[in-house]
Design an enzyme around this catalytic site. Structure first.
Site, PDB file in Angstrom:
ATOM      1  N   ALA A  66       0.824  -1.212   0.000  1.00 17.67           N
ATOM      2  CA  ALA A  66       0.000   0.000   0.000  1.00 17.67           C
ATOM      3  C   ALA A  66       0.860   1.265   0.000  1.00 17.67           C
ATOM      4  CB  ALA A  66      -0.928  -0.014   1.208  1.00 17.67           C
ATOM      5  N   HIS A  67       0.175   2.408  -0.066  1.00 20.01           N
ATOM      6  CA  HIS A  67       0.886   3.682  -0.172  1.00 20.01           C
ATOM      7  C   HIS A  67       1.717   3.984   1.071  1.00 20.01           C
ATOM      8  CE1 HIS A  67      -3.008   5.915   1.363  1.00 20.01           C
ATOM      9  NE2 HIS A  67      -2.518   5.096   2.261  1.00 20.01           N
ATOM     10  N   ASN A  68       2.853   4.626   0.829  1.00 23.48           N
ATOM     11  CA  ASN A  68       3.775   5.106   1.868  1.00 23.48           C
ATOM     12  C   ASN A  68       4.530   4.003   2.597  1.00 23.48           C
ATOM     13  OD1 ASN A  68       2.682   7.663   1.290  1.00 23.48           O
ATOM     14  ND2 ASN A  68       1.176   7.479   2.937  1.00 23.48           N
TER      15      ASN A  68
END
Length: 341
Positions: free
Chosen positions: A254-256
């Site tokens: 997922a993001h980050n």
């Protein structure tokens, strides 16, 4: 249907060699008697290797196969030398599996890149493609893309605007990359999705409002991403996969997320947003991590573990909810004893 087992079927794999056993020994750092002059033509498992092939033993459970092998040479640890049949050359090394990887690559090197752009590829005029790169049929290279030397972009791959990759990268068929920076020797297997929006939205009285995802994906040197895996770009920070890390097929990042060096992520793992992994972390199949966690370097997380809290460096955890492995197996043993009463 009966199909005979073939190692390195020539329909699919181009073989190099033959090599003198001395050259093979040198490649893995093994010593052999000076009078050994055997010519080796390939590699094969202990059970089917012939007199001109190299095999290896890294797991003692296959020691019986070693004693019966017809291989010309075997890669083994020192404690297995006395079980090598007469006439078979022992290549003694501390790490047989690592040596095997090098020997297999010696006989079966990666196919060379065929420089050029296929006539059916769609390439924006502002893309910068090194002359030594290969662009396959129906690939799409958008504006401002930078592709380094010795890269191969396979059929139907889409490289989105502004993507940059270093040298000797391999992008598989039907993969799509956007908002991404790739280092050198990055392998992206077929069907991978890199750089799409992260799963970010803000609730409102009228429903959800999508949060713009303004970060990137950074794949450092020597990263491999298995088939049909997905890596979302960051919301504001970058999503980073550290150098030398290996992602299996069907992994979701997922993001980050920020992953350290040389991590191993096995199939069907899901890592939620903003979780950080140190170096040399191992996540076994179907493990799931919630967001905003910190996983310490060297941690090992078991299959199907549900990780809901930070994990210290070097810890081994299993179960759902995840807990230290010793505690988990102690509880299992206690339950079994209670069940017998």
């Amino acid at each position: 249907m009966s199909v005979q087992e073939v190692v390195g079927d020539p329909r699919f794999f181009a073989r190099s060699g033959p090599y003198d056993v001395a050259a093979v020994a040198e490649a893995v750092g093994a010593s052999i008697p000076a009078d050994c002059t055997l010519s080796l033509t390939g590699v094969a498992p202990l059970q089917i290797a012939g007199p001109s092939e190299v095999s290896f033993l890294d797991n003692r459970r296959y020691a019986d196969a070693l004693e019966q092998t017809r291989a010309g040479a075997v890669i083994i640890k020192a404690d297995m030398v006395d079980r090598v049949p007469a006439g078979v050359i022992a290549l003694v090394v501390p790490e047989p599996y690592l040596a095997w990887a090098r020997v297999a690559a010696l006989f079966y090197p990666l196919p060379p890149v065929q420089p050029g752009i296929h006539p059916s590829a769609v390439v924006d005029e502002t893309a910068c493609i090194d002359p030594s790169a290969q662009i396959g049929p129906l690939a799409v290279i958008e504006a401002g893309v930078e592709i380094g030397p010795d890269c191969r972009i396979a059929a139907h791959a889409v490289i989105g605007a502004g993507v940059k990759m270093g040298r000797s990268c391999r992008i598989g068929s039907h993969a799509s990359l956007s908002h991404a920076i790739l280092g050198d020797r990055v392998y992206v297997y077929p069907g991978v999705r890199i750089g799409q929006d992260g799963f970010g939205f803000a609730p409102s009285s009228e429903g959800f409002v999508t949060v713009p995802q303004l970060g990137r994906v950074v794949l450092e040197n020597d990263v491999e991403v298995g088939a049909n895996s997905t890596i979302d770009r960051g919301s504001m920070h970058d999503t980073v996969i550290g150098a030398g890390s290996r992602l299996d097929n069907l992994v979701m990042i997922a993001h980050n997320v920020r992953m350290g060096r040389a991590c191993v992520i096995v199939s069907q793992v899901g890592i939620s947003g903003s979780t950080t992994l140190g170096d040399h972390v191992v996540l076994a199949g179907q493990a799931g991590l919630i967001g905003h966690l910190k996983i310490g370097s060297g941690a090992r997380i078991g299959a199907q573990a549900g990780v809901m809290a930070d994990v210290p460096a070097g810890a081994e955890i299993v179960g759902s909810p995840a807990q230290p492995a010793k505690d988990f197996f102690r509880q299992i043993a206690t339950l079994r004893r209670l069940a017998r009463r």
